[in-house]
Design an enzyme around this catalytic site. Structure first.
Site, PDB file in Angstrom:
ATOM      1  N   ASP A   1       0.815  -1.214   0.000  1.00  0.00           N
ATOM      2  CA  ASP A   1       0.000   0.000   0.000  1.00  0.00           C
ATOM      3  C   ASP A   1       0.851   1.268   0.000  1.00  0.00           C
ATOM      4  OD1 ASP A   1      -2.400  -1.290  -0.105  1.00  0.00           O
ATOM      5  OD2 ASP A   1      -2.837  -1.153   2.037  1.00  0.00           O
TER       6      ASP A   1
ATOM      7  N   LYS B   1      -3.369   3.653  -2.825  1.00  0.00           N
ATOM      8  CA  LYS B   1      -3.964   4.845  -3.421  1.00  0.00           C
ATOM      9  C   LYS B   1      -3.249   6.070  -2.884  1.00  0.00           C
ATOM     10  CE  LYS B   1      -7.618   5.410   0.063  1.00  0.00           C
ATOM     11  NZ  LYS B   1      -9.047   5.632   0.296  1.00  0.00           N
TER      12      LYS B   1
ATOM     13  N   MET C   1      -8.264   8.865   9.622  1.00  0.00           N
ATOM     14  CA  MET C   1      -8.875   9.280   8.352  1.00  0.00           C
ATOM     15  C   MET C   1      -9.980  10.315   8.577  1.00  0.00           C
ATOM     16  SD  MET C   1      -9.033   5.448   6.661  1.00  0.00           S
ATOM     17  CE  MET C   1      -9.722   4.736   8.165  1.00  0.00           C
TER      18      MET C   1
END
Length: 257
Positions: A37, A58, A171
């Site tokens: 990742d 991402k 997040m």
């Protein structure tokens, strides 16, 4: 030599390459393929020098692979290569989709294994001398995702704001104004808060303030994701330690003089 298809989901830790576990390193050395990742330091891939390395993370909302594609890649590479290591930041079982990937692999006949990682929800705070619990300050802590799969603020933040617990939000930077508003409604405008960007890494940045002041501090320091939000009286411990160290050093200097 033929290997039985296998998936090992591995936690890489919060960012500092020295915070990966020995068991994780062992898995990487045995890997035939590593799917990693964006939050994983690529220096860790040196432990898997003979393996194929595939970036599947991402960056700024841009996906190199969708989750369904990652699931398919795990199965296909395991069948053609053998041992696939899915290397994920932090701990894969803490908002990391590690469980979903293991279920998919197992449903397709792969042997599966999990190697826990040091979660950012604990270690990033600790690296800045902020304990998530402290006798007399906090008896418990919440770890909450700031953004649900529907891209909304989790309702658990509203519940946590009513408690005396330490609140750790992952997040959650895009939802900071909403988070601040919830805590203000609970009369917690003066509650300490810390925001740590790129925790444990060389480019780490930290903003300290209160619910009232933190948005200005974020703007001043240009703080953004990836970041951890820590709310609670335990944030004060960081400055307490600094003051005690300063006083101790001053006394020692005075004695020597």
């Amino acid at each position: 030599m033929y290997k039985e298809p296998k998936l090992t989901v591995v936690g890489a830790g919060p960012g500092d390459v020295e915070l990966i576990t020995l068991k994780a390193i062992k898995a990487l050395k045995d890997a035939d393929v590593v799917l990693y990742d964006a939050l994983v330091d690529t220096e860790l891939l040196e432990y898997a020098s003979r393996a194929e390395h595939i970036f599947v993370g991402k960056r700024k909302g841009c996906y190199s692979y969708q989750q369904e594609q990652i699931n398919e890649l795990i199965v296909s590479r395991a069948r053609t290569h053998g041992h696939v290591v899915r290397l994920k930041g932090g701990d894969p079982f803490v908002f990391g989709r590690g469980a979903e990937e293991m279920e998919h692999a197992a449903a397709h006949g792969l042997e599966v294994e999990m190697v826990p990682g040091i979660s950012s929800c604990l270690s990033v705070a600790a690296s800045q001398n902020i304990p998530v619990t402290k006798r007399g300050s906090s008896e418990s802590f919440w770890v909450i995702t700031g953004t649900t799969k529907e891209h909304r603020l989790s309702n658990d933040v509203r519940l946590a704001a009513k408690s005396s617990a330490t609140v750790v939000i992952l997040m959650g930077m895009s939802k900071l104004p909403q988070i601040v508003e919830l805590f203000k409604k609970e009369g917690k405008s003066r509650t300490p808060i810390a925001i740590i960007q790129n925790g444990t890494r060389v480019d780490e940045k930290i903003g300290i303030g209160t619910i009232d002041s933190i948005e200005k501090e974020v703007e001043r320091q240009d703080l953004a994701n990836p970041a951890i939000i820590i709310i609670g009286e335990v944030v004060k411990h960081r400055n307490i330690v600094k003051e005690l160290v300063f006083r101790s050093s001053a006394v020692e200097t005075s004695i020597r003089a």
